[in-house]
Design an enzyme around this catalytic site. Structure first.
Site, mmCIF file in Angstrom:
data_model
loop_
_atom_site.group_PDB
_atom_site.id
_atom_site.type_symbol
_atom_site.label_atom_id
_atom_site.label_comp_id
_atom_site.label_asym_id
_atom_site.label_seq_id
_atom_site.Cartn_x
_atom_site.Cartn_y
_atom_site.Cartn_z
ATOM 1 C CE LYS A 165 -2.398 1.132 3.758
ATOM 2 N NZ LYS A 165 -1.745 2.394 4.363
ATOM 3 N NE ARG A 215 6.763 7.088 -0.093
ATOM 4 C CZ ARG A 215 5.421 6.596 1.655
ATOM 5 N NH1 ARG A 215 4.366 5.736 1.059
ATOM 6 N NH2 ARG A 215 5.984 6.944 2.510
ATOM 7 N N GLY A 259 -5.920 7.716 5.731
ATOM 8 C CA GLY A 259 -4.534 8.982 5.700
ATOM 9 C C GLY A 259 -3.856 9.329 4.917
ATOM 10 C CB SER A 274 7.666 9.324 7.450
ATOM 11 O OG SER A 274 6.518 8.485 6.733
ATOM 12 C CD GLN A 275 0.535 8.583 5.933
ATOM 13 O OE1 GLN A 275 0.003 9.508 6.034
ATOM 14 N NE2 GLN A 275 0.874 6.927 6.515
ATOM 15 C CB SER A 307 8.563 7.324 9.596
ATOM 16 O OG SER A 307 8.598 7.007 10.435
ATOM 17 C CG ASP A 366 2.220 1.168 10.122
ATOM 18 O OD1 ASP A 366 1.436 1.570 11.075
ATOM 19 O OD2 ASP A 366 2.212 1.661 8.483
ATOM 20 N NE ARG A 407 -2.860 1.626 13.678
ATOM 21 C CZ ARG A 407 -2.171 2.032 12.567
ATOM 22 N NH1 ARG A 407 -1.369 2.063 12.648
ATOM 23 N NH2 ARG A 407 -3.161 1.726 11.923
#
Length: 430
Positions: A22, A27, A69, A145-146, A172, A312, A343
């Site tokens: 994913k 990306r 997200g 990091s996204q 990350s 993750d 989480r």
């Protein structure tokens, strides 16, 4: 859909095919939208990637990305450079609680026109696409990091590229490096030096054959995050068994391939063979686990890890430790509080129901060693795919029920069928 799970033992030798990553897919979908000469193979079948693809292709002015997200962050940057187009980017109730101000302000430093439709700092966003003339941006390094990848992905289209300064300790890094490697693969020149990243505009690339003239075919590697649940299954297995997963390669872009080294601590050996990996149980007694020395004055049966680069994996690892009767101290997890759910809190809630002794901070989760597991517990998933999949391997220890089990479609739609194929007994319950 609620599913009850139980399993006496995994089939002796099983094979599972896992779809494309994913993280890589999303990306590449954005890069393909910017550079249509890119041809993608083995893309992710996840809900998130489907949402990303539809959002890029639609001509609607209101775009709902639901719980995705990654799509929210990447598309915020993407639509900011779509000159002459105006969209409202929105999502689920939970998405409207997930902060995005840091990314919005970073893109605004480039000259973007983005405003908030409701609460300041949160979606939905009104984005008026325009040509962005600035090239210098700075933001905190310990953010998701996204945010950083969203900026990097649009930077080759900026007239002067991007000069990004990251302040503080990086989080990350493998995901940032993945983005840069994909940019390099399509002919974009980049530099990554400590906390400074520079991406050059693609038109300045000295290799003319790599620009919008030659088709580029990219095959997405299978998802290492999805593989983590099978590592947990092998670790919790009571007998010498193995599972083969495809398609994976030794040299990959995904930080979650750190599973190979992490799960050696729990008696799982990884062997590469052509385009697949085989996981095998090698240590059957708890006394043979190669646990690292503690630095936190905890019990010697405690596994310690700093997961800044692979947050993750935290849910999978701590459930594995609980199933093995081990303690666990995981740090570097501050980004988990702004995921599909908080989480860390969700893990504390559900592990406690199972009989665990758990404490959390803003950055860490601590599990005390305990060998008794409460049976027939219903695991809440909080609209979080990883909660469902991380707890599923515990069926090797006690029967459990996963509430709202269909949530796995966010990243791994075939998960329950794949578990059935290796021996899990799964039944739909009310």
């Amino acid at each position: 859909m609620n599913l009850s799970l139980q399993l006496s033992e995994v089939h002796t030798a099983s094979t599972v095919s896992i779809a494309g990553s994913k993280s890589e897919t999303n990306r590449l979908l954005l890069l393909q939208a910017l550079y249509p000469n890119i041809d993608l193979q083995n893309v992710s079948t996840s809900d998130d990637s489907e949402v990303m693809m539809k959002a890029i292709q639609t001509s609607e002015t209101v775009i709902d990305i639901h719980h995705a997200g990654t799509a929210m962050r990447f598309l915020t940057a993407y639509f900011a450079i779509q000159e002459g187009r105006e969209v409202v980017l929105t999502g689920s109730a939970r998405m409207k609680e997930r902060p995005i101000q840091i990314l919005v302000e970073a893109i605004q430093q480039l000259g973007a026109d983005i405003t908030y439709e409701e609460a300041v700092g949160f979606p939905p966003l009104r984005i008026k696409g325009k040509k962005l003339l600035n090239s210098k941006v700075s933001l905190q390094a310990n953010v998701s990091s996204q945010y950083i990848s969203a900026l990097l992905l649009i930077s080759p289209k900026l007239e002067n590229g991007l000069q990004l300064t990251l302040e503080g300790e990086l989080t990350s890094v493998p995901y940032i490096q993945m983005t840069l490697d994909l940019l390099n693969h399509i002919g974009v020149k980049t530099k990554f030096d400590n906390n400074y990243i520079q991406v050059f505009p693609r038109t300045d690339n000295p290799e003319p054959t790599t620009q919008n003239r030659q088709p580029t075919t990219i095959t997405v590697e299978s998802d290492w995050s999805s593989a983590s649940y099978f590592y947990s299954i092998i670790a919790l297995s009571k007998v010498d068994t193995q599972i083969t997963l495809s398609s994976f390669k030794p040299n990959n872009l995904q930080g979650d391939s750190a599973l190979i080294e992490i799960y050696k601590n729990f008696g799982v050996e990884t062997t590469f063979n052509n385009n697949s990996i085989t996981l095998r149980k090698i240590n059957l007694q708890p006394t043979t686990y190669n646990l690292q020395p503690t630095t936190y004055n905890l019990q010697p049966t405690t596994y310690n890890a700093q997961l800044n680069n692979t947050p993750d994996l935290a849910q999978t690892i701590i459930v594995t430790c609980f199933g093995l009767g081990l303690g666990c101290h995981l740090t570097g997890l501050h980004t988990l509080k702004i995921k599909e759910t908080d989480r860390l809190q969700a893990l504390e809630n559900e592990l406690t129901k199972l009989g665990a002794i758990v404490t959390t901070t803003d950055d860490a989760i601590i599990l005390e060693p305990k060998t008794v597991i409460n049976s027939d517990i219903k695991i809440e998933t909080y609209n979080d795919h990883r909660m469902a999949m991380a707890f599923a391997p515990l069926a090797l220890r006690v029967p459990i029920t996963i509430i709202d089990a269909a949530v796995v479609s966010k990243s791994y739609p075939n998960f329950w069928n794949d578990l059935k194929s290796i021996g899990f007994q799964i039944a739909d319950t009310l």
